[in-house]
Design an enzyme around this catalytic site. Structure first.
Site, PDB file in Angstrom:
ATOM      1  N   SER A 132      -4.586 -34.447-100.914  1.00 10.74           N
ATOM      2  CA  SER A 132      -4.010 -35.686-100.639  1.00 10.74           C
ATOM      3  C   SER A 132      -4.008 -36.610-101.946  1.00 10.74           C
ATOM      4  O   SER A 132      -3.309 -37.604-101.821  1.00 10.74           O
ATOM      5  CB  SER A 132      -4.800 -36.450 -99.664  1.00 10.74           C
ATOM      6  OG  SER A 132      -6.191 -36.371 -99.739  1.00 10.74           O
TER       7      SER A 132
ATOM      8  N   MET B 271     -10.782 -30.049-102.725  1.00 15.29           N
ATOM      9  CA  MET B 271      -9.932 -29.955-101.978  1.00 15.29           C
ATOM     10  C   MET B 271      -9.279 -31.416-101.555  1.00 15.29           C
ATOM     11  O   MET B 271      -7.976 -31.396-101.308  1.00 15.29           O
ATOM     12  CB  MET B 271     -10.679 -29.323-100.600  1.00 15.29           C
ATOM     13  CG  MET B 271     -10.672 -27.897-100.212  1.00 15.29           C
ATOM     14  SD  MET B 271      -8.916 -27.164-101.023  1.00 15.29           S
ATOM     15  CE  MET B 271      -7.938 -27.407 -99.291  1.00 15.29           C
ATOM     16  N   CYS B 272      -9.958 -32.391-101.697  1.00 13.62           N
ATOM     17  CA  CYS B 272      -9.310 -33.843-101.229  1.00 13.62           C
ATOM     18  C   CYS B 272      -8.562 -34.150-102.502  1.00 13.62           C
ATOM     19  O   CYS B 272      -7.274 -34.730-102.159  1.00 13.62           O
ATOM     20  CB  CYS B 272     -10.507 -34.689-101.257  1.00 13.62           C
ATOM     21  SG  CYS B 272     -11.263 -34.670-102.404  1.00 13.62           S
ATOM     22  N   THR B 273      -8.546 -33.572-103.597  1.00 13.56           N
ATOM     23  CA  THR B 273      -7.685 -33.811-104.564  1.00 13.56           C
ATOM     24  C   THR B 273      -6.446 -33.039-104.430  1.00 13.56           C
ATOM     25  O   THR B 273      -5.120 -33.477-104.291  1.00 13.56           O
ATOM     26  CB  THR B 273      -8.273 -33.263-105.953  1.00 13.56           C
ATOM     27  OG1 THR B 273      -9.514 -34.204-106.232  1.00 13.56           O
ATOM     28  CG2 THR B 273      -7.088 -33.856-107.077  1.00 13.56           C
TER      29      THR B 273
END
EC number: 6.2.1.64
Lengths: 469, 458
Positions: B237, B232-234
């Site tokens: 952001s 999810m972080c990829t």
């Protein structure tokens, strides 16, 4: 209407376009395939070519209907097949291939590929020779009970886009090009190559030391415990695959050393012209290496840094391709593809049928060594050849009618023996069809690598073998 | 498992078939129609099954009695139906929950452009029934989960052409639940052989499963590595690939912006895909990422697996061959897993997949759960979904406390999910669970609940 047709074709072929692309599909749609003998086997192969959208097919068949073949006469077959895909045009010729060769020897020259099903040995040899000289690929298919057999006959088939599985990346970490070195300098890291004279870690011990070196780079918090740094972990995990030596694969070296590459004439096919240009590049701008591929794997990084790194490789690849194209007078698109795929270029050369069958050039070594293993499929190859012999002698296949079975067994044994004797061997015994269509597609599209040159499938044991005969 | 055992089982399947009655359906067999099949069934040979007795009876079984179920009427299903019908099988049922799409037409050859929108099972059945005299294919426009034990029990052999591992596991579990044991010994006549085929681009596999005897789907679950989803972080952001941009639009922007009201994203709706495509392009432009195309967008949103006619033909042929072998006991069946790949030349590899001693589906051994009493229920939930041998999707956990059935956590019903959600943060001790406690877990991957035994660690 044109736009609507194009859109609906894109939708229909979507799943296969993802495999061979629009250019591969175009090659298919420009192809005209000849099928000889509209048997159940033959029409099944053709079905798997009509569905993906070949341009046209022509069925050549001089036989009449029997009880087993549900309406598979040339005309009926053509109609049934055309139903499967309205984009394809079908024709039929109610004539045996031998007659056609007698009356119109150049009949077969117009085809992109000829697929011959259940052809007797003599017809195979004759047709094979005609197609060999006309440079038309020939795919011979036979099914016999639960055995399948395919033989590809093509003098030379070049493949630029072989689409290898599990290819190693082309990162050039051992020979960083100038632009890459400059890019790395913009980071605040020590240069990696100072300690080992620009050499990559070679064995397990060295790679472990290298991993430790990376680990030491991880930031530590106040208590001296290393932080959870994903990108370092990823680096450590990838040490084995990322640190590979940049070198030219032996398959490509062989191509560089081949005659076609070294004697380029105005008649040379573009593949060899471009390959030669790549070779020139290697000896000049490339400093002994192939053009840079230009792609890098995804890795944990912030977007900006990743894109910048990616662009360094991309631009180098474009530069190299431009250098190659200076050695060439070809379409820029083709050159780009050859550079990107430089490590994976393949050429397939098959022996002719004449060479396979002739007593002087039969591949005795391959046959004898396979026969050492009692489970080898080679025994089926010999059996199929013996069956062909039987047909030659008795004008029918063995065991078609129940009352013939006993007698035929001994006759077939004689055929096997005569074959073995001729080749002086002292020691001694619906699937293929889907595969056949795909091999034809590989030939037509010049993508993915075809088999070379004999494939035998045994449905009884669900095993197969590829033999070079 | 050696050939002798396989031989035994096939003979049992045949004798089961012999006991079942069958009705005669003469009149549509013209002279010589089944000659090609007769040659296999009425003559001996060096490769036939050791117990095979050539006779005219095998052909009769095939034509009149043998009942086959084909799961899936898509790429593999169409080929399977054709192969089976042409081999002489006449009593065939087919199950498929889908309707026909244009993108099916490059390989699902029982369908024509005019059939788009109609149920696959029905169109496939119509086609076979009208073109192959005597053959009676019965369609079921349903999910496999909509059919019960009594439905599946009627078949001699079941052959699957599915595109989902969850469905495969469910089918696998269903056949295992039909097995009967007498004094701990498996009754061979309760075994329904399962032939499973799978394809992906130029690769495919065929396997023969004798539930309760040979490796089942769950025994070799590690052969199917879990689907990799982007972190999810990829996506949120740090996008780097065009795929990250597409997932951003699909997962984050769609639920937030609700471009078509409260409808969920439908991969088959071109307007929906167009919207995702445009948002993905904007996102990509922000980060200087190239490569977002309509085709890629659709591929990512629908998780499209590329497909061609040829691979389907090969794998379906291999599967149908196995059905024929088992139905007639004429040859020794595949033992038990075949892998195929025609990217470079033609490659096949056959091996015997082994049963797992503590397989959660077929071993009948309660599964072990090792956790300290201070562990939270959340940890057990994560274990059930993330463990490579279990790979559950949304497990529902129940147990018996003080003689009463208690649901510890269940996701599939909103009200129950809300009610039981606080349990996830409680420790096993707080929930009143003790060492040796049995937990029953239900999941989409299996028709039966799986029993787990809680083993407290220090």
């Amino acid at each position: 209407i044109m736009a609507a047709t194009k859109a609906s074709k894109e939708q229909k072929y979507d799943r296969q376009l993802r495999l061979w692309g629009d250019h591969g599909q175009e090659a298919l749609e420009n192809a005209h395939i000849c099928l000889i003998n509209a048997t159940a086997t033959g029409t099944e192969i053709l079905k798997n070519l009509v569905l993906p959208g070949i341009g046209a097919f022509t069925i050549v068949d001089g036989h009449t209907v029997t009880g087993e073949d549900v309406g598979n006469k040339a005309q009926a077959a053509t109609e049934l097949l055309q139903e499967l895909n309205s984009d394809v045009s079908g024709n039929f010729v109610e004539e045996s291939p031998d007659k056609l060769l007698d009356n119109d020897p150049e009949f077969f020259h117009r085809f992109t590929i000829v697929i011959g099903v259940q052809l007797p040995e003599s017809t195979c040899l004759r047709l094979g020779s005609v197609l060999w000289n006309a440079s038309v690929p020939f795919l011979v298919c036979k099914t016999y009970g639960l055995l399948g057999y395919m033989r590809l006959v093509v003098q030379e088939h070049t493949v630029i886009e072989s689409h290898p599985d599990n290819a190693l990346e082309d990162l050039r970490l051992d020979q960083p090009f100038a632009e890459f070195q400059n890019h790395v300098k913009s980071y605040d890291l020590d240069s990696m190559d100072k300690k080992h004279n620009c050499r990559l870690p070679k064995n397990y011990k060295e790679k472990e030391a290298f991993r430790q070196f990376i680990r030491e780079g991880i930031l530590k918090n106040e208590n001296g415990v290393p932080e959870d740094e994903e990108n370092f972990e990823e680096a450590i995990k990838n040490v084995n695959t990322a640190l590979n030596l940049t070198k030219i694969p032996s398959t490509v070296e062989d191509l560089f050393n081949s005659e076609q590459c070294n004697s380029i004439t105005s008649q040379s096919p573009s593949f060899w012209v471009m390959l030669r240009a790549v070779k020139e590049f290697v000896h000049n701008e490339g400093n002994g290496s192939l053009p840079v591929r230009g792609t890098i794997p995804d890795m944990i990084a912030d977007s900006q840094k990743f894109i910048n790194l990616q662009n360094v490789y991309r631009e180098k690849a474009l530069q190299d391709a431009a250098a190659v194209s200076k050695h060439v007078e070809c379409l820029l698109q083709s050159v780009g593809k050859v550079c990107k795929n430089a490590s994976f270029l393949r050429v397939v050369r098959c022996r002719s049928l004449a060479e396979e069958y002739s007593v002087d050039s039969v591949n005795k070594d391959e046959i004898t060594s396979c026969m050492d293993n009692p489970d080898s499929e080679m025994v089926f190859y010999l059996m199929l050849r013996a069956v062909d012999r039987f047909y030659q002698q008795h004008s029918r296949y063995p065991g078609v009618y129940n009352y013939q079975v006993e007698e035929d067994i001994s006759k077939l044994k004689l055929s096997v023996n005569s074959l073995l004797q001729e080749y002086s061997f002292n020691n001694f015994c619906h699937y293929v069809l889907g595969s056949a269509a795909q091999e034809a597609i590989k030939i037509i599209s010049h993508q993915f690598v075809p088999f070379n040159n004999t494939f035998i499938y045994n449905a009884m044991s669900q095993t197969s073998a590829t033999l070079q005969l | 498992m050696h050939d002798g055992a396989i031989q035994q089982i096939s003979m049992c399947c045949v004798s089961r078939m012999a006991v079942d009655g069958g009705h005669r359906d003469g009149g549509c067999d013209w002279d010589g129609r089944w000659n090609h099949v007769r040659k296999f069934l009425e003559r001996p040979g060096p490769f036939t099954h050791p117990d095979f007795e050539p006779s005219t009876e095998s052909l009769q079984f095939l034509l009149e009695t043998c009942k086959i179920l084909v799961i899936g009427a898509g790429g593999l299903g169409c080929e399977l139906l054709k192969n089976l019908a042409l081999s002489g099988f006449r009593l065939i049922h087919v199950v498929d929950m889908d309707i026909i799409d244009v993108s099916n037409l490059n390989r699902q050859f029982l369908f024509r452009p005019k059939d788009v929108g109609r149920p696959k099972a029905e169109v496939a059945a119509d086609f076979i029934n009208s073109r192959i005299p005597g053959c009676k294919v019965v369609p079921h426009f349903k999910k496999i989960q909509d059919l019960d034990e009594s439905f599946y029990r009627q078949f001699h052999i079941i052959v699957c052409g599915l595109d989902s591992i969850i469905a495969r596991r469910w089918m696998n579990g269903m056949l295992i639940s039909l097995l009967s044991y007498e004094d701990g010994v498996l009754d061979p006549s309760s075994i329904i052989p399962l032939i499973d085929g799978g394809v992906e681009g130029f690769k495919g596999n065929t396997r023969v499963i004798l539930p309760g005897m040979t490796a089942c789907i769950d025994c070799t679950l590690e052969l199917y590595p879990p689907q990799i989803n982007f972190p999810m972080c990829t996506i949120a952001s740090m996008p780097r690939l065009p795929e990250h941009c597409i997932e951003y639009a699909r997962i984050l922007q769609w639920p937030k912006e609700k471009p078509f009201g409260d409808t969920s994203l439908d991969g088959d709706n071109p307007q929906h895909i167009q919207w995702v495509f445009e948002r993905s392009q904007e996102r990509a432009a922000e980060f200087n990422i190239t490569g977002v195309t309509y085709r890629l967008t659709q591929g990512v949103v629908k998780r499209i697996i590329p497909a061609v006619a040829s691979t389907n033909a090969v794998i379906a042929a291999a599967c149908a061959t196995e059905v024929f072998k088992i139905a007639t006991s004429a040859y020794i069946p595949l033992n038990n897993y075949l892998v195929f790949n025609d990217v470079d030349g033609l490659y096949t590899y056959t091996f015997e997949a082994e049963r797992k001693e503590n397989c959660s589906a077929c071993s009948q051994v309660p599964q072990d759960l090792q956790f300290p009493p201070s562990a939270k229920l959340q940890e057990i939930l994560e274990y059930l979904t993330e463990n490579a041998s279990l790979q559950m999707k949304s497990p529902a956990i129940t147990t018996t406390l003080e003689g009463k059935n208690k649901t510890l956590y269940l996701q599939s019903v909103k009200s129950i999910e809300e009610r039981t959600r606080p349990n996830l943060c409680k420790t096993l001790k707080e929930l009143g669970l003790s060492d040796g406690q049995e937990l029953a877990v239900a999941d989409v991957t299996t028709p039966q609940t799986v029993l787990f035994k809680l083993n407290f660690t220090a």
